[in-house]
Design an enzyme around this catalytic site. Sequence first.
Site, PDB file in Angstrom:
ATOM      1  N   GLY A  10       0.834  -1.204   0.000  1.00 18.73           N
ATOM      2  CA  GLY A  10       0.000   0.000   0.000  1.00 18.73           C
ATOM      3  C   GLY A  10       0.866   1.250   0.000  1.00 18.73           C
ATOM      4  O   GLY A  10       2.095   1.194  -0.011  1.00 18.73           O
ATOM      5  N   LEU A  12       1.361   3.639   2.372  1.00 21.20           N
ATOM      6  CA  LEU A  12       2.223   3.775   3.549  1.00 21.20           C
ATOM      7  C   LEU A  12       3.089   2.533   3.746  1.00 21.20           C
ATOM      8  O   LEU A  12       4.269   2.628   4.086  1.00 21.20           O
ATOM      9  CB  LEU A  12       1.347   4.009   4.796  1.00 21.20           C
ATOM     10  CG  LEU A  12       2.064   4.046   6.144  1.00 21.20           C
ATOM     11  CD1 LEU A  12       3.137   5.139   6.176  1.00 21.20           C
ATOM     12  CD2 LEU A  12       1.059   4.267   7.289  1.00 21.20           C
ATOM     13  N   ILE A  37      -6.835  -9.819   7.391  1.00 29.74           N
ATOM     14  CA  ILE A  37      -6.883  -9.442   8.815  1.00 29.74           C
ATOM     15  C   ILE A  37      -8.260  -9.659   9.444  1.00 29.74           C
ATOM     16  O   ILE A  37      -8.368  -9.811  10.655  1.00 29.74           O
ATOM     17  CB  ILE A  37      -6.381  -7.997   9.077  1.00 29.74           C
ATOM     18  CG1 ILE A  37      -7.256  -6.942   8.410  1.00 29.74           C
ATOM     19  CG2 ILE A  37      -4.921  -7.838   8.694  1.00 29.74           C
ATOM     20  CD1 ILE A  37      -6.989  -5.526   8.943  1.00 29.74           C
ATOM     21  N   ALA A  60      -6.456  -1.508   5.879  1.00 29.78           N
ATOM     22  CA  ALA A  60      -7.765  -0.981   6.298  1.00 29.78           C
ATOM     23  C   ALA A  60      -8.679  -0.947   5.088  1.00 29.78           C
ATOM     24  O   ALA A  60      -8.232  -0.990   3.947  1.00 29.78           O
ATOM     25  CB  ALA A  60      -7.605   0.440   6.853  1.00 29.78           C
ATOM     26  N   TYR A 125     -16.676   4.899   8.124  1.00 26.71           N
ATOM     27  CA  TYR A 125     -15.221   4.715   8.136  1.00 26.71           C
ATOM     28  C   TYR A 125     -14.653   5.116   9.508  1.00 26.71           C
ATOM     29  O   TYR A 125     -13.967   4.327  10.165  1.00 26.71           O
ATOM     30  CB  TYR A 125     -14.581   5.543   7.008  1.00 26.71           C
ATOM     31  CG  TYR A 125     -13.085   5.656   7.116  1.00 26.71           C
ATOM     32  CD1 TYR A 125     -12.275   4.521   7.136  1.00 26.71           C
ATOM     33  CD2 TYR A 125     -12.456   6.904   7.208  1.00 26.71           C
ATOM     34  CE1 TYR A 125     -10.890   4.618   7.241  1.00 26.71           C
ATOM     35  CE2 TYR A 125     -11.083   7.015   7.309  1.00 26.71           C
ATOM     36  CZ  TYR A 125     -10.306   5.880   7.327  1.00 26.71           C
ATOM     37  OH  TYR A 125      -8.942   5.982   7.438  1.00 26.71           O
ATOM     38  N   LYS A 129     -13.027   2.666  12.389  1.00 24.37           N
ATOM     39  CA  LYS A 129     -11.619   2.849  12.773  1.00 24.37           C
ATOM     40  C   LYS A 129     -11.518   3.127  14.277  1.00 24.37           C
ATOM     41  O   LYS A 129     -10.599   2.643  14.946  1.00 24.37           O
ATOM     42  CB  LYS A 129     -10.982   4.003  11.979  1.00 24.37           C
ATOM     43  CG  LYS A 129     -10.724   3.710  10.520  1.00 24.37           C
ATOM     44  CD  LYS A 129      -9.630   2.664  10.283  1.00 24.37           C
ATOM     45  CE  LYS A 129      -8.239   3.221  10.396  1.00 24.37           C
ATOM     46  NZ  LYS A 129      -7.202   2.238   9.967  1.00 24.37           N
TER      47      LYS A 129
END
Length: 295
Positions: A10, A12, A37, A60, A125, A129
């Site tokens: 990804g 990051l 995950i 995510a 979202y 999170k």
Amino acid sequence: MNAVVIGANGQLGTDLVAAFSDQGDTVRGLSHGDIEIADLNSVSRALEELRPELVVNTAAMHHVENCEQEPEKAFAINAVGARNLARVSRNLGAVLMHVSTDYVFDGSKGKPYVEDDLPLPLNAYGITKLAGEHFVRSTTEKHFVVRTSGIYGKSPCRAKGGLNFIELMLKLARERGEVRVVDSEFVTPTSTAELAQQLVRLSRSNSYGLYHATAEGSCSWYEFAREIFTLTDTKVKLSVAGPNEFPAKVARPKYSVLENRALKSHNLNAFKPWQDGLQKYLGNRIKSASANAIS
Ligand SMILES: NC(=O)c1ccc[n+]([C@@H]2O[C@H](COP(=O)([O-])OP(=O)(O)OC[C@H]3O[C@@H](n4cnc5c(N)ncnc54)[C@H](OP(=O)(O)O)[C@@H]3O)[C@@H](O)[C@H]2O)c1
């Protein structure tokens, strides 16, 4: 340090794998094909085999409109996924560093948010999170939950697809000679290269807890675009978009600037003003364009 980075291909994750490796750490990057995950068995299988000392989760579901349409799926990944990682990390004695978001806030504060401000997410979202943060914090003591904002890097964001904001602005300027951008939403553009170095630095500490991690300062998207065009000397007609020109399908915070108070209080804050990260990104972009032209 024996580290595992999840979401390794990804935006990051790519820079994180490089940053750990640059520091001489043993780092293994896991992409979606290697681990799911949301599935505890998959998480156990992948991590028990590698037995890392540190697990860094960047994975995510973070396309805001998709999360709104499929909240159960967003919860399974962003909340239960984080819980699965926390459970397995705890059982292995590994530290979990979990990346979260500025979208846990509603934006009404109008001043930079610190770690103990009350989160009040506006959309699925942000809610999922925030639930992920709570799962991590309540499952394993050895955790870093790190909220960031407005990230961009040399690898495109996989969830959002297409170009990052900088590349999009430069493309629109090239193709249309005119760009209109909103000036009513404030963020801190943060380079993933700098964020990755900050996360490596934080991983050396044992001051576990909740952290904000963004570049210093803030700007509207309009001001960000203006800086991009100034630094690249791009000739373009830039103007402020009207309030209803790009109507948002999902509510978002108008102001989600974070202050790195916890990093500062532990003397760990390495961030520079957001303009510095942008300048470096643009410099590297020119270097890779000339390298490509030569090869
Ligand atoms: N982008 C922003 O501006 C921003 C701002 C604040 C916070 N954040 C947070 O920063 C983090 C990293 O963002 P990014 O832009 O680097 O994301 P990205 O480019 O979309 O990368 C996410 C990675 O996670 C993988 N992944 C997605 N779902 C997964 C699952 N269920 N199991 C395992 N792997 C999965 C993706 O693989 P596939 O693509 O193959 O599915 C991808 O490799 C996220 O936690 C996000 O919430 C982002």
